[in-house]
Design a protein around this motif. Structure first.
Motif, mmCIF file in Angstrom:
data_model
loop_
_atom_site.group_PDB
_atom_site.id
_atom_site.type_symbol
_atom_site.label_atom_id
_atom_site.label_comp_id
_atom_site.label_asym_id
_atom_site.label_seq_id
_atom_site.Cartn_x
_atom_site.Cartn_y
_atom_site.Cartn_z
ATOM 1 N N UNK A 104 1.937 -6.000 -1.750
ATOM 2 C CA UNK A 104 2.398 -6.225 -3.137
ATOM 3 C C UNK A 104 1.839 -5.134 -4.063
ATOM 4 N N UNK A 105 0.533 -5.127 -4.260
ATOM 5 C CA UNK A 105 -0.114 -3.951 -4.819
ATOM 6 C C UNK A 105 -0.421 -3.947 -6.290
ATOM 7 N N UNK A 106 0.393 -4.550 -7.134
ATOM 8 C CA UNK A 106 0.209 -4.417 -8.573
ATOM 9 C C UNK A 106 -1.206 -4.802 -8.994
ATOM 10 N N UNK A 130 -9.027 1.160 -6.991
ATOM 11 C CA UNK A 130 -9.991 1.653 -6.002
ATOM 12 C C UNK A 130 -10.706 2.851 -6.616
ATOM 13 N N UNK A 131 -12.004 2.709 -6.822
ATOM 14 C CA UNK A 131 -12.770 3.711 -7.548
ATOM 15 C C UNK A 131 -13.103 4.954 -6.741
ATOM 16 N N UNK A 132 -13.618 5.947 -7.435
ATOM 17 C CA UNK A 132 -13.838 7.284 -6.904
ATOM 18 C C UNK A 132 -14.737 7.328 -5.677
ATOM 19 N N UNK A 133 -15.795 6.545 -5.664
ATOM 20 C CA UNK A 133 -16.765 6.639 -4.563
ATOM 21 C C UNK A 133 -16.621 5.500 -3.558
ATOM 22 N N UNK A 134 -15.536 4.746 -3.647
ATOM 23 C CA UNK A 134 -15.295 3.688 -2.654
ATOM 24 C C UNK A 134 -15.073 4.293 -1.269
ATOM 25 N N UNK A 135 -15.546 3.582 -0.262
ATOM 26 C CA UNK A 135 -15.333 3.984 1.133
ATOM 27 C C UNK A 135 -14.666 2.815 1.845
ATOM 28 N N UNK A 136 -13.510 3.053 2.446
ATOM 29 C CA UNK A 136 -12.734 2.016 3.119
ATOM 30 C C UNK A 136 -12.514 2.440 4.560
ATOM 31 N N UNK A 137 -12.806 1.532 5.489
ATOM 32 C CA UNK A 137 -12.665 1.834 6.911
ATOM 33 C C UNK A 137 -11.226 1.751 7.387
ATOM 34 N N UNK A 138 -11.066 1.545 8.678
ATOM 35 C CA UNK A 138 -9.735 1.502 9.287
ATOM 36 C C UNK A 138 -9.203 0.071 9.372
ATOM 37 N N UNK A 139 -7.874 -0.050 9.338
ATOM 38 C CA UNK A 139 -7.178 -1.333 9.493
ATOM 39 C C UNK A 139 -7.614 -2.346 8.434
ATOM 40 N N UNK A 140 -7.788 -1.863 7.211
ATOM 41 C CA UNK A 140 -8.136 -2.740 6.091
ATOM 42 C C UNK A 140 -6.855 -3.155 5.377
ATOM 43 N N UNK A 141 -6.811 -4.421 4.957
ATOM 44 C CA UNK A 141 -5.647 -4.966 4.255
ATOM 45 C C UNK A 141 -6.113 -5.595 2.958
ATOM 46 N N UNK A 142 -5.491 -5.182 1.839
ATOM 47 C CA UNK A 142 -5.841 -5.793 0.563
ATOM 48 C C UNK A 142 -4.562 -6.213 -0.166
ATOM 49 N N UNK A 143 -4.717 -7.197 -1.029
ATOM 50 C CA UNK A 143 -3.590 -7.751 -1.769
ATOM 51 C C UNK A 143 -3.667 -7.358 -3.247
ATOM 52 N N UNK A 144 -2.673 -7.804 -4.008
ATOM 53 C CA UNK A 144 -2.556 -7.429 -5.415
ATOM 54 C C UNK A 144 -3.765 -7.872 -6.224
ATOM 55 N N UNK A 145 -4.071 -7.092 -7.249
ATOM 56 C CA UNK A 145 -5.126 -7.468 -8.183
ATOM 57 C C UNK A 145 -6.541 -7.255 -7.682
ATOM 58 N N UNK A 146 -6.720 -6.621 -6.548
ATOM 59 C CA UNK A 146 -8.069 -6.379 -6.009
ATOM 60 C C UNK A 146 -8.704 -5.191 -6.730
ATOM 61 N N UNK A 147 -9.981 -5.339 -7.066
ATOM 62 C CA UNK A 147 -10.739 -4.251 -7.680
ATOM 63 C C UNK A 147 -11.917 -3.875 -6.794
ATOM 64 N N UNK A 148 -11.987 -2.606 -6.436
ATOM 65 C CA UNK A 148 -13.174 -2.057 -5.786
ATOM 66 C C UNK A 148 -13.809 -1.139 -6.823
ATOM 67 N N UNK A 149 -14.713 -1.720 -7.600
ATOM 68 C CA UNK A 149 -15.178 -1.034 -8.799
ATOM 69 C C UNK A 149 -16.675 -0.836 -8.874
ATOM 70 N N UNK A 150 -17.115 -0.346 -10.038
ATOM 71 C CA UNK A 150 -18.535 -0.115 -10.301
ATOM 72 C C UNK A 150 -19.112 -1.311 -11.053
#
Length: 315
Positions: A203-205, A209-229
Motif C-alpha cells: 500500500x505504502x502511503x 524511512x530516514x537517512x541512516x536506517x538500515x533494512x535487511x533482506x526480505x523485509x515487508x512493511x505496510x502503510x504509515x510505518x515510520x523508521x525515524x529518529x
C-alpha cells in the motif's frame, strides 16, 4: 497596472533574498532535467512499461543506445553542477570560484557512466523487489502488474537509483529524485538509507524511512510505518550520526507502527503489530502488539433524547 514596476520588484527580490539559479553564479542542478533522466533510467530498467513505444529485438538496441547517450549527456551536466555547488573532489570542500570546471566535468562524466554500468545490477535488485511484492500480496496477479501499478515498487526503484548516486558522492540530485517519488507515491525514502534485497512496501502511503536506517533482506512493511529518529531538535549537530533504526532480515512491520532511534534494532523474523511505538530493541522472532485495546461499539439505535439532540445540532 504597472507591469514594469512588478517585474522590477521581483528582480529586486532576487537580489535581496537570493533563490535565482543563474549560470555563472550559483549553479545548481535543474529539477526538470533530473526528473527527465530519472524517467529514462526507469525505462532502461523496465523497457516498454513506462512509455508508449514500439519495441522488438531489432529496435530495442537502438532505443537503449539512444537512451543511454541521453542519460549520460544530461546527467553529466547536472552532476557537474552539483559538484560545482558543493565540492569537486573527495576530500576538500571548495567554493565555486575555486573550481576547475574541466575537472568537475570529467568527474561527473565518470560518475554518470558508472551509474549506467550498474544498471544490470539495479535491474536484478528491483526485479527481486517486484517478485517480493507479487509473492507477498495475494491481490497481485503478476509481477508485471506490480511493475506498472504498485506505488511501493515505484518508490523502491527510485530509491535504488538515488542510493546508487548517493553512495557515489553525488550531492543534491539523489534528493531531487527521492522527493519526486515521495510526491508521486506518498512514500518517503531517504537515498542515504541502506536497504537489502527483496524489499516490499504494501500500500505504502505515509511510509517514512530516514537517512541512516538500515533494512535487511526480505523485509515487508505496510502503510504509515515510520523508521525515524528519536529527536531532531539538535538539527545539524546530528549530521553523520546514526539516528534511525536497524531492521534485520525477514521482519514484518504492520500499518502505523513507529520505530525510532539509531540504537534500536528489530531482530530477525520479528513481527511488529499495527500502531506500535518502539524506541528499544526487539529480540529476533518476537511478536509485538498493542495490549488491551478497547472498542466502543454502538448499536446505531438512538433514544428519544439522542434524536432530540441530533435535531438540536442540525438547527
Amino acid at each position: 497596472m504597472d507591469i514594469d514596476k512588478m517585474v522590477s520588484d521581483i528582480l529586486s527580490s532576487y537580489e535581496e533574498y537570493g533563490g535565482a539559479n543563474l549560470m555563472g553564479r550559483n549553479i545548481f542542478p535543474n529539477r526538470e532535467n533530473v526528473i527527465s533522466v530519472l524517467h529514462d533510467l526507469q525505462s532502461l530498467i523496465f523497457p516498454g512499461y513506462r512509455t508508449a513505444e514500439f519495441l522488438d529485438k531489432q529496435t530495442l538496441r537502438y532505443v537503449t543506445g539512444e537512451r543511454v547517450h541521453r542519460i549520460i549527456h544530461t546527467l553529466t551536466h547536472e552532476i557537474q553542477k552539483s559538484f560545482l555547488y558543493v565540492k569537486c573532489d573527495d576530500s576538500n570542500p571548495i567554493k565555486f570560484r575555486d573550481v576547475q570546471m574541466s575537472h568537475c566535468f570529467s568527474l561527473a562524466e565518470k560518475t554518470a557512466a558508472s551509474l549506467i554500468c550498474d544498471v544490470p545490477e539495479l535491474r536484478r535488485m528491483i526485479r527481486l523487489d517486484a517478485q517480493a511484492a507479487f509473492e507477498g500480496d495475494p491481490a497481485a496477479k503478476s509481477t508485471e502488474e506490480v511493475i506498472v501499478s504498485y506505488p511501493g515498487l515505484e518508490a523502491i526503484s527510485v530509491y535504488r537509483i538515488a542510493h546508487n548516486l548517493h553512495v557515489k558522492g553525488v550531492p543534491v540530485i539523489p534528493r531531487i529524485m527521492s522527493e519526486h517519488a515521495h510526491g508521486k507515491t506518498g512514500i518517503d525514502i531517504h537515498p542515504g538509507a541502506t536497504i537489502g534485497e527483496s524489499f516490499f512496501i504494501d500500500h505504502g502511503t505515509g511510509v517514512v524511512i530516514g537517512e541512516t536506517a538500515v533494512i535487511g533482506e526480505h523485509v515487508k512493511i505496510y502503510q504509515g510505518v515510520t523508521l525515524g529518529a528519536l529527536s531532531t531538535r539538535a538539527g545539524q549537530k546530528l549530521k553523520g550520526i546514526k539516528r534511525h533504526p536497524t531492521i534485520e532480515d525477514y521482519v514484518t512491520i504492520y500499518a502505523g507502527a513507529s520505530i525510532l532511534g539509531g540504537e534500536t534494532v528489530i531482530g530477525k523474523n520479528a513481527v511488529i503489530g499495527s500502531n506500535a511505538f518502539i524506541t528499544t530493541s526487539i529480540a529476533p522472532g518476537a511478536k509485538v502488539s498493542i495490549k488491551n485495546q478497547e472498542l466502543d461499539i454502538k448499536t446505531g439505535k438512538k433514544t428519544e433524547v439522542e434524536q432530540k439532540e441530533d435535531w438540536f445540532y442540525i438547527i
